[in-house]
Design a protein around this motif. Structure first.
Motif, PDB file in Angstrom:
ATOM      1  N   ARG A 135     -58.016   7.357-142.335  1.00  0.00           N
ATOM      2  CA  ARG A 135     -58.410   8.704-141.895  1.00  0.00           C
ATOM      3  C   ARG A 135     -59.100   9.476-143.017  1.00  0.00           C
ATOM      4  N   GLU A 136     -58.550   9.333-144.230  1.00  0.00           N
ATOM      5  CA  GLU A 136     -59.139  10.050-145.372  1.00  0.00           C
ATOM      6  C   GLU A 136     -60.562   9.568-145.640  1.00  0.00           C
ATOM      7  N   VAL A 137     -60.788   8.260-145.543  1.00  0.00           N
ATOM      8  CA  VAL A 137     -62.139   7.736-145.741  1.00  0.00           C
ATOM      9  C   VAL A 137     -63.065   8.238-144.638  1.00  0.00           C
ATOM     10  N   ARG A 138     -62.578   8.261-143.405  1.00  0.00           N
ATOM     11  CA  ARG A 138     -63.407   8.761-142.295  1.00  0.00           C
ATOM     12  C   ARG A 138     -63.767  10.229-142.527  1.00  0.00           C
ATOM     13  N   ARG A 139     -62.802  11.013-143.028  1.00  0.00           N
ATOM     14  CA  ARG A 139     -63.099  12.422-143.303  1.00  0.00           C
ATOM     15  C   ARG A 139     -64.220  12.547-144.334  1.00  0.00           C
ATOM     16  N   ARG A 140     -64.177  11.701-145.350  1.00  0.00           N
ATOM     17  CA  ARG A 140     -65.239  11.734-146.364  1.00  0.00           C
ATOM     18  C   ARG A 140     -66.574  11.311-145.784  1.00  0.00           C
ATOM     19  N   VAL A 141     -66.538  10.320-144.897  1.00  0.00           N
ATOM     20  CA  VAL A 141     -67.783   9.872-144.256  1.00  0.00           C
ATOM     21  C   VAL A 141     -68.352  10.982-143.382  1.00  0.00           C
ATOM     22  N   VAL A 142     -67.490  11.646-142.610  1.00  0.00           N
ATOM     23  CA  VAL A 142     -67.943  12.753-141.750  1.00  0.00           C
ATOM     24  C   VAL A 142     -68.522  13.879-142.602  1.00  0.00           C
ATOM     25  N   ALA A 143     -67.829  14.211-143.710  1.00  0.00           N
ATOM     26  CA  ALA A 143     -68.317  15.285-144.588  1.00  0.00           C
ATOM     27  C   ALA A 143     -69.679  14.934-145.173  1.00  0.00           C
ATOM     28  N   ARG A 144     -69.826  13.675-145.604  1.00  0.00           N
ATOM     29  CA  ARG A 144     -71.109  13.256-146.172  1.00  0.00           C
ATOM     30  C   ARG A 144     -72.197  13.249-145.113  1.00  0.00           C
ATOM     31  N   ARG A 145     -71.853  12.803-143.904  1.00  0.00           N
ATOM     32  CA  ARG A 145     -72.830  12.838-142.810  1.00  0.00           C
ATOM     33  C   ARG A 145     -73.293  14.267-142.536  1.00  0.00           C
ATOM     34  N   ASP A 146     -72.349  15.211-142.521  1.00  0.00           N
ATOM     35  CA  ASP A 146     -72.708  16.608-142.271  1.00  0.00           C
ATOM     36  C   ASP A 146     -73.535  17.185-143.419  1.00  0.00           C
ATOM     37  N   ASP A 147     -73.185  16.805-144.660  1.00  0.00           N
ATOM     38  CA  ASP A 147     -73.980  17.252-145.804  1.00  0.00           C
ATOM     39  C   ASP A 147     -75.408  16.729-145.702  1.00  0.00           C
ATOM     40  N   LEU A 148     -75.531  15.491-145.255  1.00  0.00           N
ATOM     41  CA  LEU A 148     -76.871  14.906-145.096  1.00  0.00           C
ATOM     42  C   LEU A 148     -77.667  15.644-144.027  1.00  0.00           C
ATOM     43  N   ALA A 149     -76.978  16.098-142.979  1.00  0.00           N
ATOM     44  CA  ALA A 149     -77.670  16.873-141.943  1.00  0.00           C
ATOM     45  C   ALA A 149     -78.253  18.150-142.546  1.00  0.00           C
ATOM     46  N   ASP A 150     -77.477  18.788-143.438  1.00  0.00           N
ATOM     47  CA  ASP A 150     -77.981  19.986-144.115  1.00  0.00           C
ATOM     48  C   ASP A 150     -79.148  19.632-145.041  1.00  0.00           C
ATOM     49  N   ASP A 151     -78.998  18.499-145.748  1.00  0.00           N
ATOM     50  CA  ASP A 151     -80.076  18.056-146.640  1.00  0.00           C
ATOM     51  C   ASP A 151     -81.361  17.788-145.854  1.00  0.00           C
ATOM     52  N   ILE A 152     -81.203  17.155-144.704  1.00  0.00           N
ATOM     53  CA  ILE A 152     -82.374  16.829-143.875  1.00  0.00           C
ATOM     54  C   ILE A 152     -83.068  18.103-143.404  1.00  0.00           C
ATOM     55  N   ALA A 153     -82.270  19.082-142.971  1.00  0.00           N
ATOM     56  CA  ALA A 153     -82.857  20.352-142.521  1.00  0.00           C
ATOM     57  C   ALA A 153     -83.640  21.012-143.657  1.00  0.00           C
ATOM     58  N   GLU A 154     -83.071  20.973-144.862  1.00  0.00           N
ATOM     59  CA  GLU A 154     -83.747  21.570-146.015  1.00  0.00           C
ATOM     60  C   GLU A 154     -85.011  20.796-146.367  1.00  0.00           C
ATOM     61  N   LEU A 155     -84.933  19.475-146.324  1.00  0.00           N
ATOM     62  CA  LEU A 155     -86.107  18.656-146.641  1.00  0.00           C
ATOM     63  C   LEU A 155     -87.192  18.819-145.582  1.00  0.00           C
ATOM     64  N   GLU A 156     -86.788  18.970-144.331  1.00  0.00           N
ATOM     65  CA  GLU A 156     -87.774  19.209-143.268  1.00  0.00           C
ATOM     66  C   GLU A 156     -88.477  20.541-143.487  1.00  0.00           C
ATOM     67  N   ARG A 157     -87.701  21.533-143.938  1.00  0.00           N
ATOM     68  CA  ARG A 157     -88.316  22.834-144.252  1.00  0.00           C
ATOM     69  C   ARG A 157     -89.314  22.684-145.401  1.00  0.00           C
ATOM     70  N   LEU A 158     -88.907  21.946-146.434  1.00  0.00           N
ATOM     71  CA  LEU A 158     -89.809  21.726-147.564  1.00  0.00           C
ATOM     72  C   LEU A 158     -91.046  20.953-147.135  1.00  0.00           C
ATOM     73  N   SER A 159     -90.852  20.023-146.218  1.00  0.00           N
ATOM     74  CA  SER A 159     -91.974  19.209-145.753  1.00  0.00           C
ATOM     75  C   SER A 159     -93.053  20.073-145.111  1.00  0.00           C
ATOM     76  N   THR A 160     -92.620  21.124-144.400  1.00  0.00           N
ATOM     77  CA  THR A 160     -93.598  22.012-143.763  1.00  0.00           C
ATOM     78  C   THR A 160     -94.362  22.850-144.792  1.00  0.00           C
ATOM     79  N   LEU A 161     -93.799  22.932-146.008  1.00  0.00           N
ATOM     80  CA  LEU A 161     -94.445  23.734-147.046  1.00  0.00           C
ATOM     81  C   LEU A 161     -95.266  22.885-148.013  1.00  0.00           C
ATOM     82  N   ALA A 162     -95.285  21.580-147.765  1.00  0.00           N
ATOM     83  CA  ALA A 162     -95.916  20.667-148.720  1.00  0.00           C
ATOM     84  C   ALA A 162     -97.418  20.919-148.861  1.00  0.00           C
TER      85      ALA A 162
END
Length: 374
Positions: A133-160
């Motif tokens: 369960r603890e490993v799954r929680r870390r995987v879920v947290a990392r997946r959610d962090d990546l979603a935030d990273d992707i949103a930020e990178l997509e924003r940057l991509s529009t400014l490229a």
């Protein structure tokens, strides 16, 4: 340190496999049988721990008898078909004597060792379940962090493709020049026009949703409309509000009415400035700016000199040009981007980082799907 998606996915698979392995071993022994064996083992070890000091040597004879009877009753109560029942009988045989020693208790524990080893599977499963369960929680947290990273990178991509070196100072000079001019004009209007005119002006701006003046309080509006002092400047009314009652009586006919309708709204009147008429920096996009400027021309023209209105017309004309949008985007980007963002754009790594982040998130999503929570 950020955990790599590949490492996390592998750790999740290993944790799931370890959990399933012990779960299968428990199933081989039978969940119910193992639970009954664990209960019997707990009762046996509780008796051993409770009576060892009191029932050994020449100590408490009553405790010695009670222990022998309790342990024998426990063994007799066990189902004949219980797995490893013989271990309990072997342990009980060590106590079939007139005097007990610590070595007898040690031998009984040794006889029960196979039982302890088997029932430990239940504790081991719980430990592996929690780890999983603890490993799954870390995987879920990392997946959610990546979603935030992707949103930020997509924003940057529009400014490229934005020219960050564009001369936004030209646009800023126009905006700030207008803001300074309208602030001065409104200050003059507020100090020279009658309070009735100022309040009426603010009230009429309700027709223009992009010019967000706070509407005047009803009692203040009615007072300046009906009282003779409403023809005096707003600044004068505020001065009156600071007078003592005796002094105020020399200047207005109804001193109490002025204090009731003006003094109580001092915070509103003190805050009545040109902020609602100013243009934010960075300014809106070209289409939004044109709508805003159309309303500002209509509103500002009611009190400001032609020179202020002319600035609005110039800015409105500029907002129709392609150059405006280019400078607007550059200004927005400069406000939004951190030094790290600018460096990433300059190095051209945004698209590669975006692809990697999407791949990592997909890898973790697949891992979570393949290894559901226990």
């Amino acid at each position: 340190m950020t955990e790599r998606a590949e490492d996390l996915a592998g750790e999740l698979a290993a944790a799931h496999e370890a959990y399933e392995d012990v779960d299968e071993r428990i199933a081989e022994h039978g969940e119910s049988d193992l639970g009954g064996l664990a209960d019997a083992h707990d009762r046996a070890t509780t008796l051993l721990e409770t009576y060892e000091d009191r029932a050994t040597g020449t100590g408490d004879f009553e405790a010695f008898i009670r222990f022998q009877e309790s342990f024998a009753e426990l063994v007799e109560s066990l189902d004949e078909e219980m797995p490893l029942r013989q271990a309990f009988e072997d342990a009980n045989d060590r106590f079939d004597k007139r005097r007990l020693s610590s070595s007898d208790f040690a031998a009984a524990r040794e006889a029960l060792a196979p039982v302890a080893e088997r029932v430990e599977l239940l504790d081991e499963r719980e430990q592996r379940r929690e780890h999983y369960r603890e490993v799954r929680r870390r995987v879920v947290a990392r997946r959610d962090d990546l979603a935030d990273d992707i949103a930020e990178l997509e924003r940057l991509s529009t400014l490229a493709d934005i020219d960050l070196d564009a001369p936004v100072g030209d646009l800023r000079e126009m905006v700030e020049g207008y803001n300074e001019a309208v602030a001065k004009a409104f200050q003059r209007f507020r100090g020279e026009a009658s309070a009735r005119e100022v309040i009426e002006f603010v009230e009429r701006t309700e027709q223009y949703p992009l010019v967000p003046f706070r509407p005047p309080p009803d009692d203040l509006r009615k007072y300046v409309e009906t009282s003779p002092v409403g023809t005096e400047p707003l600044t004068q009314l505020l001065d009156y509000a600071d007078y003592s009652p005796s002094k105020l009586a020399h200047y207005v006919d109804e001193p109490d009415r002025l204090r009731k309708n003006v003094a109580v709204h001092r915070s509103y009147l003190d805050g009545l400035d040109a902020t609602a008429l100013e243009i934010d920096w960075p300014p809106p996009s070209a289409p939004e700016c044109r709508f805003l400027l159309r309303e500002l021309v209509a509103v500002v023209g009611r009190f400001a000199p032609e020179e202020v209105v002319r600035r609005l017309h110039e800015l409105r004309g500029f907002a129709r040009s392609e150059r405006y949008e280019r400078l607007h985007r550059a200004a927005m980007a400069r406000e939004e981007l951190s030094e790290r963002d600018r460096k990433r754009l300059a190095e051209g790594t945004v698209e590669a980082d975006l692809t990697a982040a999407r791949n990592d998130r997909e890898r973790l999503a697949e891992a979570l799907s393949a290894h559901p929570g226990p």
